[in-house]
Design a protein around this motif. Structure first.
Motif, short mmCIF file in Angstrom:
data_model
loop_
_atom_site.label_atom_id
_atom_site.label_comp_id
_atom_site.label_asym_id
_atom_site.label_seq_id
_atom_site.Cartn_x
_atom_site.Cartn_y
_atom_site.Cartn_z
N GLY A 1 97.88 65.86 29.26
CA GLY A 1 98.09 66.93 28.42
C GLY A 1 97.48 68.00 29.15
N MET A 2 97.03 68.32 29.61
CA MET A 2 96.50 69.73 30.56
C MET A 2 97.76 70.41 30.84
N PHE A 3 98.59 69.60 31.74
CA PHE A 3 99.48 69.78 32.50
C PHE A 3 100.77 70.56 31.14
N LEU A 4 100.93 69.47 30.31
CA LEU A 4 101.76 69.92 29.31
C LEU A 4 101.00 71.29 28.51
N ALA A 5 100.19 71.79 28.03
CA ALA A 5 98.55 72.11 27.27
C ALA A 5 99.18 73.63 28.11
N GLY A 6 99.35 73.22 29.77
CA GLY A 6 99.70 74.52 30.14
C GLY A 6 101.15 75.66 30.45
N GLY A 7 101.97 74.54 30.22
CA GLY A 7 103.38 74.64 29.94
C GLY A 7 104.38 74.17 30.48
N PHE A 8 103.85 73.29 31.56
CA PHE A 8 104.32 72.91 31.91
C PHE A 8 105.26 71.23 31.50
N SER A 9 106.44 71.92 32.12
CA SER A 9 107.51 70.69 31.14
C SER A 9 107.41 69.10 31.55
N ALA A 10 107.73 68.14 30.61
CA ALA A 10 107.54 67.23 31.10
C ALA A 10 107.93 66.61 32.20
N ASP A 11 109.27 67.17 32.67
CA ASP A 11 109.96 66.66 33.67
C ASP A 11 109.02 67.22 34.76
N LEU A 12 108.94 68.34 34.97
CA LEU A 12 107.82 68.77 36.28
C LEU A 12 106.70 67.87 35.75
N THR A 13 106.04 68.04 34.67
CA THR A 13 104.51 66.65 34.82
C THR A 13 104.99 65.39 35.36
N HIS A 14 106.15 65.13 35.60
CA HIS A 14 106.62 63.83 35.33
C HIS A 14 106.61 63.76 37.30
N HIS A 15 107.15 64.66 37.88
CA HIS A 15 107.06 64.91 39.60
C HIS A 15 105.48 65.47 39.96
N VAL A 16 105.01 65.64 39.17
CA VAL A 16 103.48 66.46 39.60
C VAL A 16 102.60 64.86 39.56
#
Length: 239
Positions: free
Chosen positions: A125-140
């Motif tokens: 959720g920290m990445f998603l709240a920062g505006g990351f897409s679900a796709d990028l967050t998956h790889h992150v």
């Protein structure tokens, strides 16, 4: 001592108390020393009393992981995603360093408890709240791997680190010369930085520095990809 044991027996036994005692026992004696009989002795009860609160050893280990997760700081409010992630990872690392058994137990878990899933969900959720897409967050999350829990595999512990101090100096020197001759690239890279005899992994690299170096490198890369609006090739095909 007798009075202390009597006082301990008078405290009602519950799940939290059993888990807290298990964590202390693992911290002090090592995870290999932890079993239901030894834990019952520490609590001043018969082993069967534990089974009213913990079904078996696996449930005990799951509960100990939950205790560890509960020690990790929550996300810092009103901080950017990068700061929030960094602080939380370093908090997880502090917990790992307090409980040297934790990595072994975490890696042995097959089924994730609700507490672990809640931590993972909050971390994502920290990445998603920062505006990351679900796709990028998956790889992150793949790139972060176990860093989310505050540990990584150490690279230059063996065979490139010096032999134990108990080995005679002339034998140490011969062993190091042989390593350098057979594996010159490893020897050159492993010897490129100062080593820390007090390292968590024993005689080796400054593992805290290396951990933070890799973490910052990853966070900088995540930030760059996020700003570029990066999307995986597979996600593009799915559009």
């Amino acid at each position: 001592m007798t009075q202390q044991m009597e006082t301990t027996r008078r405290i009602p036994l519950n799940r939290d108390r059993v888990l807290a005692a298990a964590v202390v026992l693992a911290d002090e004696a090592g995870i290999e020393s932890l079993n239901m009989r030894r834990l019952a002795q520490e609590l001043g009860v018969v082993p069967m009393a534990l089974y009213k609160h913990i079904a078996n050893k696996e449930e005990l280990l799951d509960g100990m992981v939950d205790v560890l997760v509960g020690e990790i700081d929550p996300p810092v409010r009103d901080a950017g995603w990068k700061t929030a992630v960094r602080l939380r990872v370093l908090s997880a690392r502090r917990s790992m360093l307090r409980h040297r058994w934790a990595r072994q137990v975490l890696e042995s878990r097959i089924n994730q408890t609700p507490a672990v899933l809640e931590y993972m969900d909050s971390f994502i959720g920290m990445f998603l709240a920062g505006g990351f897409s679900a796709d990028l967050t998956h790889h992150v999350m793949h790139a972060l791997g176990s860093r989310m829990w505050g540990f990584t595999q150490e690279l230059f512990d063996d065979p490139a680190t010096p032999p134990p101090a108990s080995v005679p100096p002339e034998v140490q020197a011969a062993m190091l010369r042989e390593i350098a001759a057979r594996f010159p690239n490893i020897a050159a890279v492993a010897g490129a930085a100062n080593h820390d005899d007090g390292s968590v992994v024993g005689q080796g690299c400054d593992d805290q520095f290396e951990f933070e170096f890799a973490l910052d490198l990853l966070l900088d890369g995540f930030e760059r990809f996020h700003e570029q609006g990066w999307t995986s090739e597979r996600a593009k095909l799915d559009r």
